[in-house]
Design an enzyme around this catalytic site. Sequence first.
Site, PDB file in Angstrom:
ATOM      1  N   HIS A   1      -3.575 -13.865  -6.308  1.00 13.28           N
ATOM      2  CA  HIS A   1      -2.950 -15.706  -6.772  1.00 13.28           C
ATOM      3  C   HIS A   1      -3.544 -16.420  -7.375  1.00 13.28           C
ATOM      4  O   HIS A   1      -3.026 -16.805  -8.784  1.00 13.28           O
ATOM      5  CB  HIS A   1      -2.171 -15.934  -5.597  1.00 13.28           C
ATOM      6  CG  HIS A   1      -1.811 -16.058  -4.723  1.00 13.28           C
ATOM      7  ND1 HIS A   1      -1.968 -15.437  -3.177  1.00 13.28           N
ATOM      8  CD2 HIS A   1       0.070 -15.322  -4.541  1.00 13.28           C
ATOM      9  CE1 HIS A   1      -0.650 -15.333  -2.391  1.00 13.28           C
ATOM     10  NE2 HIS A   1      -0.298 -14.913  -3.521  1.00 13.28           N
TER      11      HIS A   1
ATOM     12  N   LYS B   1       8.738 -15.593   7.513  1.00 13.39           N
ATOM     13  CA  LYS B   1       7.451 -15.096   7.827  1.00 13.39           C
ATOM     14  C   LYS B   1       7.050 -15.608   8.925  1.00 13.39           C
ATOM     15  O   LYS B   1       6.742 -16.952   8.491  1.00 13.39           O
ATOM     16  CB  LYS B   1       6.447 -15.135   6.459  1.00 13.39           C
ATOM     17  CG  LYS B   1       6.991 -14.744   5.454  1.00 13.39           C
ATOM     18  CD  LYS B   1       6.351 -14.487   3.647  1.00 13.39           C
ATOM     19  CE  LYS B   1       6.273 -13.797   2.622  1.00 13.39           C
ATOM     20  NZ  LYS B   1       5.842 -13.692   1.688  1.00 13.39           N
TER      21      LYS B   1
ATOM     22  N   ARG C   1       2.228  -6.752  -8.667  1.00 10.16           N
ATOM     23  CA  ARG C   1       1.113  -5.442  -8.396  1.00 10.16           C
ATOM     24  C   ARG C   1       1.451  -4.777  -8.353  1.00 10.16           C
ATOM     25  O   ARG C   1       0.613  -3.994  -9.242  1.00 10.16           O
ATOM     26  CB  ARG C   1       0.953  -6.334  -7.235  1.00 10.16           C
ATOM     27  CG  ARG C   1      -0.048  -7.572  -6.455  1.00 10.16           C
ATOM     28  CD  ARG C   1       0.201  -7.855  -5.257  1.00 10.16           C
ATOM     29  NE  ARG C   1       1.750  -7.179  -4.384  1.00 10.16           N
ATOM     30  CZ  ARG C   1       2.107  -7.886  -2.944  1.00 10.16           C
ATOM     31  NH1 ARG C   1       0.898  -8.644  -2.552  1.00 10.16           N
ATOM     32  NH2 ARG C   1       2.987  -7.917  -2.343  1.00 10.16           N
TER      33      ARG C   1
ATOM     34  N   SER D   1      -0.640 -11.063   0.755  1.00  7.37           N
ATOM     35  CA  SER D   1      -1.246 -12.160   1.833  1.00  7.37           C
ATOM     36  C   SER D   1      -0.462 -11.354   3.395  1.00  7.37           C
ATOM     37  O   SER D   1      -1.038 -11.420   4.856  1.00  7.37           O
ATOM     38  CB  SER D   1      -0.774 -13.505   1.743  1.00  7.37           C
ATOM     39  OG  SER D   1      -0.745 -14.271   0.824  1.00  7.37           O
TER      40      SER D   1
END
Length: 181
Positions: A21, A45, A96, A133
């Site tokens: 990030h 989440k 990514r 994460s």
Amino acid sequence: MSKCEKIGLFPGTFDPITNGHLDVIRRGQALFDRLVVAIGHNPAKRRLFDMDERQAIIEQIIRAECDDHVEVAVYQGLTVDFARSINATAIVRGLRNVSDLNFEFQLALTNRSIADIETVFIMTGETYAFASSTLIKQIAAGGEIDRLGRLLPAVVIERLKQKKQEHGGTLPWAHVDHLKD
């Protein structure tokens, strides 16, 4: 704010913020007059850090490592609505891998169609291409927090250790869902 000011919005849950990030933030700050790192709530989440903790961590990192025109905000609701409220020129998204591209491309087209806002994609550095994460949470839950030094800022490592100590050496979120962050 001038009418021609270019404002970038980098939204995410940042739970926790990773070096990937930060890589996107550092490169994104060069593209905009102002870059807003916006912490959003995703009810799908499980949380590692609450909103106040995430905000404090990110503000500490931003103050130490970024230009003055990078700021942190918290928002609820749709990202496009928040983008409009701050007059964002574009939404910044980190990529990514190809799987990210498929999801992000669909989201970018939708955002442009319904909210008339562009998306700027920034490829994360190859060092961080595999880190998410969710993966970070899984590794930390396994007790290997110090091994995350390449993937997380030092302040996040320390906060993870504190959280583990506060919970008697275990982490209450040890079984996390496999969701894209």
